[in-house]
Design a protein around this motif. Structure first.
Motif, PDB file in Angstrom:
ATOM      1  N   TRP A   1      -9.558  -3.068  -2.279  1.00  0.00           N
ATOM      2  CA  TRP A   1      -8.152  -3.082  -2.731  1.00  0.00           C
ATOM      3  C   TRP A   1      -7.608  -4.504  -2.686  1.00  0.00           C
ATOM      4  O   TRP A   1      -6.731  -4.862  -3.457  1.00  0.00           O
ATOM      5  CB  TRP A   1      -7.291  -2.102  -1.932  1.00  0.00           C
TER       6      TRP A   1
ATOM      7  N   LEU B   1       0.877  -1.180   0.000  1.00  0.00           N
ATOM      8  CA  LEU B   1       0.000   0.000   0.000  1.00  0.00           C
ATOM      9  C   LEU B   1       0.904   1.216   0.000  1.00  0.00           C
ATOM     10  O   LEU B   1       1.202   1.796   1.036  1.00  0.00           O
ATOM     11  CB  LEU B   1      -0.905  -0.032   1.238  1.00  0.00           C
TER      12      LEU B   1
ATOM     13  N   GLY C   1      -7.019   6.060  -0.472  1.00  0.00           N
ATOM     14  CA  GLY C   1      -6.380   4.758  -0.678  1.00  0.00           C
ATOM     15  C   GLY C   1      -5.234   4.728  -1.661  1.00  0.00           C
ATOM     16  O   GLY C   1      -4.640   5.763  -2.007  1.00  0.00           O
TER      17      GLY C   1
ATOM     18  N   LYS D   1     -11.500   2.093  -8.134  1.00  0.00           N
ATOM     19  CA  LYS D   1     -12.364   2.710  -9.161  1.00  0.00           C
ATOM     20  C   LYS D   1     -11.777   3.999  -9.722  1.00  0.00           C
ATOM     21  O   LYS D   1     -12.257   4.501 -10.728  1.00  0.00           O
ATOM     22  CB  LYS D   1     -13.759   2.947  -8.584  1.00  0.00           C
ATOM     23  N   ASN D   2     -10.752   4.537  -9.086  1.00  0.00           N
ATOM     24  CA  ASN D   2     -10.121   5.756  -9.610  1.00  0.00           C
ATOM     25  C   ASN D   2      -9.142   5.463 -10.737  1.00  0.00           C
ATOM     26  O   ASN D   2      -8.656   6.381 -11.383  1.00  0.00           O
ATOM     27  CB  ASN D   2      -9.380   6.487  -8.487  1.00  0.00           C
TER      28      ASN D   2
ATOM     29  N   ALA E   1      -9.882   2.144   6.101  1.00  0.00           N
ATOM     30  CA  ALA E   1      -9.179   2.049   7.385  1.00  0.00           C
ATOM     31  C   ALA E   1      -8.511   3.376   7.727  1.00  0.00           C
ATOM     32  O   ALA E   1      -8.544   3.835   8.876  1.00  0.00           O
ATOM     33  CB  ALA E   1      -8.140   0.934   7.333  1.00  0.00           C
TER      34      ALA E   1
ATOM     35  N   ILE F   1     -12.428  12.961   2.218  1.00  0.00           N
ATOM     36  CA  ILE F   1     -13.060  12.017   1.289  1.00  0.00           C
ATOM     37  C   ILE F   1     -12.468  10.645   1.540  1.00  0.00           C
ATOM     38  O   ILE F   1     -11.241  10.474   1.484  1.00  0.00           O
ATOM     39  CB  ILE F   1     -12.821  12.444  -0.182  1.00  0.00           C
ATOM     40  N   GLY F   2     -13.319   9.655   1.822  1.00  0.00           N
ATOM     41  CA  GLY F   2     -12.829   8.289   2.018  1.00  0.00           C
ATOM     42  C   GLY F   2     -13.065   7.799   3.427  1.00  0.00           C
ATOM     43  O   GLY F   2     -12.771   8.503   4.402  1.00  0.00           O
TER      44      GLY F   2
ATOM     45  N   VAL G   1     -22.118  10.299  -0.552  1.00  0.00           N
ATOM     46  CA  VAL G   1     -21.929  10.748  -1.941  1.00  0.00           C
ATOM     47  C   VAL G   1     -22.481   9.742  -2.964  1.00  0.00           C
ATOM     48  O   VAL G   1     -22.426   9.988  -4.165  1.00  0.00           O
ATOM     49  CB  VAL G   1     -20.455  11.119  -2.264  1.00  0.00           C
ATOM     50  N   ARG G   2     -23.025   8.639  -2.481  1.00  0.00           N
ATOM     51  CA  ARG G   2     -23.801   7.766  -3.392  1.00  0.00           C
ATOM     52  C   ARG G   2     -25.138   8.443  -3.664  1.00  0.00           C
ATOM     53  O   ARG G   2     -25.622   8.468  -4.784  1.00  0.00           O
ATOM     54  CB  ARG G   2     -24.060   6.413  -2.729  1.00  0.00           C
TER      55      ARG G   2
ATOM     56  N   ASN H   1     -10.818  10.320  -8.800  1.00  0.00           N
ATOM     57  CA  ASN H   1     -10.971  10.788 -10.192  1.00  0.00           C
ATOM     58  C   ASN H   1     -12.190  11.722 -10.285  1.00  0.00           C
ATOM     59  O   ASN H   1     -13.132  11.477 -11.024  1.00  0.00           O
ATOM     60  CB  ASN H   1     -11.117   9.597 -11.156  1.00  0.00           C
ATOM     61  N   ILE H   2     -12.127  12.754  -9.497  1.00  0.00           N
ATOM     62  CA  ILE H   2     -13.222  13.735  -9.460  1.00  0.00           C
ATOM     63  C   ILE H   2     -12.726  14.980 -10.201  1.00  0.00           C
ATOM     64  O   ILE H   2     -11.594  15.402  -9.973  1.00  0.00           O
ATOM     65  CB  ILE H   2     -13.577  14.103  -7.996  1.00  0.00           C
TER      66      ILE H   2
ATOM     67  N   GLY I   1      -9.273   6.486   6.513  1.00  0.00           N
ATOM     68  CA  GLY I   1     -10.277   7.526   6.758  1.00  0.00           C
ATOM     69  C   GLY I   1     -10.845   7.395   8.160  1.00  0.00           C
ATOM     70  O   GLY I   1     -10.953   8.379   8.901  1.00  0.00           O
TER      71      GLY I   1
ATOM     72  N   ARG J   1     -18.510   7.303   0.379  1.00  0.00           N
ATOM     73  CA  ARG J   1     -19.121   6.617  -0.770  1.00  0.00           C
ATOM     74  C   ARG J   1     -19.636   5.246  -0.339  1.00  0.00           C
ATOM     75  O   ARG J   1     -20.764   4.879  -0.645  1.00  0.00           O
ATOM     76  CB  ARG J   1     -18.115   6.482  -1.910  1.00  0.00           C
TER      77      ARG J   1
ATOM     78  N   ARG K   1     -14.575  -7.110   3.437  1.00  0.00           N
ATOM     79  CA  ARG K   1     -13.501  -6.172   3.140  1.00  0.00           C
ATOM     80  C   ARG K   1     -12.674  -6.102   4.418  1.00  0.00           C
ATOM     81  O   ARG K   1     -13.145  -6.500   5.480  1.00  0.00           O
ATOM     82  CB  ARG K   1     -14.049  -4.781   2.819  1.00  0.00           C
TER      83      ARG K   1
HETATM   84  P1  NA7 Z   1      -9.100   2.088   1.111  1.00  0.00           P
HETATM   85  O1  NA7 Z   1      -9.466   1.049   2.090  1.00  0.00           O
HETATM   86  O2  NA7 Z   1      -8.913   1.692  -0.301  1.00  0.00           O
HETATM   87  O3  NA7 Z   1     -10.215   3.224   1.224  1.00  0.00           O
HETATM   88  C1  NA7 Z   1     -10.311   4.280   0.311  1.00  0.00           C
HETATM   89  C2  NA7 Z   1     -11.567   5.048   0.621  1.00  0.00           C
HETATM   90  O4  NA7 Z   1     -11.675   6.160  -0.267  1.00  0.00           O
HETATM   91  C3  NA7 Z   1     -12.833   4.221   0.418  1.00  0.00           C
HETATM   92  O5  NA7 Z   1     -13.758   4.603   1.392  1.00  0.00           O
HETATM   93  C4  NA7 Z   1     -13.275   4.650  -0.982  1.00  0.00           C
HETATM   94  O6  NA7 Z   1     -14.643   4.461  -1.248  1.00  0.00           O
HETATM   95  C5  NA7 Z   1     -12.934   6.114  -0.925  1.00  0.00           C
HETATM   96  N1  NA7 Z   1     -12.805   6.698  -2.259  1.00  0.00           N
HETATM   97  C6  NA7 Z   1     -11.854   6.432  -3.168  1.00  0.00           C
HETATM   98  N2  NA7 Z   1     -12.062   7.142  -4.286  1.00  0.00           N
HETATM   99  C7  NA7 Z   1     -13.180   7.872  -4.080  1.00  0.00           C
HETATM  100  C8  NA7 Z   1     -13.899   8.779  -4.885  1.00  0.00           C
HETATM  101  N3  NA7 Z   1     -13.514   9.055  -6.122  1.00  0.00           N
HETATM  102  N4  NA7 Z   1     -15.005   9.336  -4.360  1.00  0.00           N
HETATM  103  C9  NA7 Z   1     -15.404   9.053  -3.119  1.00  0.00           C
HETATM  104  N5  NA7 Z   1     -14.762   8.188  -2.302  1.00  0.00           N
HETATM  105  C10 NA7 Z   1     -13.662   7.604  -2.787  1.00  0.00           C
HETATM  106  O7  NA7 Z   1      -7.758   2.829   1.544  1.00  0.00           O
HETATM  107  P2  NA7 Z   1      -7.209   3.147   3.007  1.00  0.00           P
HETATM  108  O8  NA7 Z   1      -6.036   4.022   2.842  1.00  0.00           O
HETATM  109  O9  NA7 Z   1      -8.297   3.591   3.894  1.00  0.00           O
HETATM  110  O10 NA7 Z   1      -6.775   1.756   3.557  1.00  0.00           O
HETATM  111  C11 NA7 Z   1      -5.873   0.916   2.845  1.00  0.00           C
HETATM  112  C12 NA7 Z   1      -5.295  -0.110   3.775  1.00  0.00           C
HETATM  113  O11 NA7 Z   1      -4.203   0.473   4.493  1.00  0.00           O
HETATM  114  C13 NA7 Z   1      -6.163  -0.618   4.857  1.00  0.00           C
HETATM  115  O12 NA7 Z   1      -7.040  -1.606   4.491  1.00  0.00           O
HETATM  116  C14 NA7 Z   1      -5.179  -1.090   5.900  1.00  0.00           C
HETATM  117  O13 NA7 Z   1      -4.821  -2.426   5.672  1.00  0.00           O
HETATM  118  C15 NA7 Z   1      -4.022  -0.199   5.720  1.00  0.00           C
HETATM  119  P3  NA7 Z   1     -15.169   3.067  -1.913  1.00  0.00           P
HETATM  120  O14 NA7 Z   1     -15.087   2.069  -0.801  1.00  0.00           O
HETATM  121  O15 NA7 Z   1     -14.234   2.747  -3.045  1.00  0.00           O
HETATM  122  O16 NA7 Z   1     -16.537   3.361  -2.364  1.00  0.00           O
END
Ligand code: NA7
Length: 555
Positions: A511, A145, A399, A517-518, A190, A186-187, A353-354, A152-153, A192, A211, A331
């Motif tokens: 992941w 990671l 992420g 999705k980005n 883990a 945003i996000g 944001v959904r 991708n906004i 966030g 999301r 997940r």
């Molecule tokens: P994650 O688990 O991949 O989370 C990324 C978050 O960001 C997830 O909630 C995504 O929503 C959100 N996201 C990503 N792109 C967007 C866009 N374009 N719009 C809105 N929301 C978005 O990464 P983390 O860094 O939290 O954790 C990674 C790992 O690090 C974790 O599992 C630990 O093992 C340590 P989504 O779920 O895709 O709808």
């Protein structure tokens, strides 16, 4: 020999995280000429980069570290059951100092390409400054990671206020600095979740853009005093044995019973008990069918949904925080400390944001497609159409280009100039033992794809030991090429896919299933990790070593 002497190094290690630190330690013991090349300005990898408030282990500190050195186990004290980032970084620095590793580490060196040289059976690496490094063997220790992704906004670079990805938290921005500020994040993965529950305490106003809600449950962290550390130290052999014997190398053993072996009352009592325990107990000490049987999973998900409802005052808000598109544990389950309670605070707002998608990032903040459901004055422009939420700080907890991202960020070329991410893995990841790839001779991957992703330090320690043994054997036998076979890679990859069958987690985008999705190249699921039991994985790799590496083409 003369051929080796013409090369700068016998072994180059890319990355100075925990994988790189231990790889250097073991390789040096072999008497080989070795160097670590690291993009950051210091060692520590994940714990060097991820300095956001609240970053910490959610596995027990004393189980999520190295076991190789009795001296280190004797000398290093953990102060919390779930170590915070700063302490884990100090642990990485302690290892580096103790074994005098820094003299063979080169920082601020971002490798851009790694090309196998067919004529000399060696690797040539080039960094971002154009400097080159030649080596017989290449060890990738780049982490799973590591490559941060922004959403991708549209307008993601337009925001005029302060903005960053969680893995690039500016050292100038301490927690208290968010006091009085309008902060958006945003996000809700883990990262966030850890960030939100921490900065929600001090931010003037925090807007969480969610999301997909994630299942999460209490971490229950506590401090470790001297007496408890002494008792942990005495139990280290048992702790590491428990880890090695378990499916994913954690200290929590699964419940051998099926969910359906228990009456509803027994289930409730059992799950209540687990919920009250610290750490991953409630994720790992449960019945295995929770992760393979839809109905079992639904029952356990309902249990956790109720817990969330009990912790959130507004039922409509609770409904938004309860995942509906995936079951508990399908997940990665982040563990939290007061995450839900933060949303009961008047300074914290959740935007789903959904329901109300982000239209764009603007100079002033975030523009939503629909109007905001306003309660009180929050600086958002209402009206019939979209709405803009004005912010001072915008944080991306969005992420990573996980697992394969590092192998894309560096231009890896194997035999005949074949690319790794874009040729060999373009139709799906293929490896041999998660450690090697046919067509990429003399390259070993620590925490590459098809490795165990459970207790990562346990996996690192095994992969490094296996690799060091292979390097030692190769040096001893004057071997200048060590390469997996296509047949070996095919059968291993098939085995990895076979192990992943029936797991509900592999039917969900995350992941871990290779989805981001980005990123255009990560829209489809792929088998990124080894899903079988860790003891079985190690047995297979041990056998390959015991056979004298006859599974490899060596010369
Ligand atoms: P994650 O688990 O991949 O989370 C990324 C978050 O960001 C997830 O909630 C995504 O929503 C959100 N996201 C990503 N792109 C967007 C866009 N374009 N719009 C809105 N929301 C978005 O990464 P983390 O860094 O939290 O954790 C990674 C790992 O690090 C974790 O599992 C630990 O093992 C340590 P989504 O779920 O895709 O709808």
């Amino acid at each position: 020999n003369a051929a080796n002497a013409a090369l700068d190094y016998d072994v180059l290690i890319v990355g100075a995280g925990l994988s790189g630190i231990y790889s250097l330690y073991r390789t040096r013991q072999l008497g080989l000429r070795v160097r670590v090349l690291e993009a950051g300005s210091g060692e520590g990898g994940t714990w060097f980069w991820n300095r956001y408030p609240g970053a910490r282990f959610d596995s027990e500190s004393y189980s999520y570290i190295f076991s190789f050195s009795q001296d280190v186990l004797d000398e290093w004290d953990w102060t919390e059951h779930f170590s915070p980032q700063a302490e884990t970084l100090r642990y990485a620095q302690f290892l580096t100092d103790k074994f005098d590793l820094r003299r063979d580490m080169q920082f601020d060196t971002r490798i851009r390409s790694a090309h196998f040289q067919d004529d000399t059976n060696s690797w040539l690496l080039t960094d971002s400054e154009g400097r080159t490094y030649s080596t017989r063997y290449l060890v990738t220790a780049m982490g799973i990671l590591n490559e941060a992704t922004l959403p991708n906004i549209p307008g993601v670079n337009d925001f005029a206020g302060a903005s960053w990805h969680t893995s690039r938290w500016p050292s100038s921005y301490k927690e208290g600095d968010l006091a009085g500020k309008r902060v958006g994040i945003i996000g809700t993965g883990a990262t966030g979740i850890q960030t939100i529950q921490e900065i929600g305490k001090t931010a003037g106003h925090l807007t969480v853009f969610q999301r997909t809600p994630n299942w999460t449950a209490p971490l229950r962290n506590t401090r470790i005093d001297e007496a408890e550390m002494a008792s942990i130290r005495a139990r280290y052999p048992t702790i590491f044995k428990q880890c090695l014997d378990s499916y994913a190398c954690f200290i929590h053993a699964g419940d051998p019973r099926s969910v359906f072996d228990m009456t509803p009352e027994e289930r409730e009592a059992c799950w209540e008990h687990l919920y009250a325990q610290p750490g991953f107990t409630k994720v790992l000490a449960v019945s295995g069918d929770i992760y393979t049987n839809r109905e079992a999973n639904r029952l356990y998900s309902d249990f956790h949904a109720n817990k969330i409802r009990q912790r959130i005052r507004d039922p409509a808000l609770a409904a938004k925080l309860i995942p509906t598109n995936h079951g508990f544990g399908t997940r990665r389950v982040p563990l939290e400390s007061g995450y839900y309670e933060i949303f009961n605070q008047p300074n914290v707002r959740l935007v789903d944001v959904r329901e109300n998608p982000i239209q764009r990032i603007t100079q002033r903040g975030v523009e939503l497609t629909g109007p905001l459901d306003l309660e009180g004055d929050d600086g958002a422009g209402g009206g019939g159409g979209g709405s803009e939420i004005e912010l001072d700080v915008l944080i991306y907890a969005t992420g990573f280009d996980a697992v394969t991202g590092s192998f894309r960020a560096v231009d890896f070329r194997g035999r005949g100039g074949k690319r790794l991410a874009d040729d060999t893995w373009v139709d799906g990841i293929r490896t041999y033992l998660g450690l090697t790839v046919q067509g990429f001779p003399n390259m070993f991957m620590i925490m590459g794809p098809h490795q165990m992703f459970g207790n990562i330090p346990r996996s690192i320690e095994y992969a490094v030991d296996w690799t060091a043994d292979a390097l030692g054997w190769a040096a001893e036998h004057n071997v200048t090429t060590f390469e997996a076979t296509a047949a070996g890679m095919d059968s291993w990859t098939e085995h990895v896919h076979e192990c992943g069958k029936g797991l509900l987690a592999n039917e969900v985008d995350s992941w871990m299933t290779g989805v981001n999705k980005n990123l255009a190249h990560k829209q489809k699921r792929s088998m990124t990790r080894y899903n079988g039991p860790a003891p079985g994985y190690r047995r297979r790799c041990d056998e390959v070593r015991a056979r004298g590496y006859t599974d490899f083409v060596t010369s």
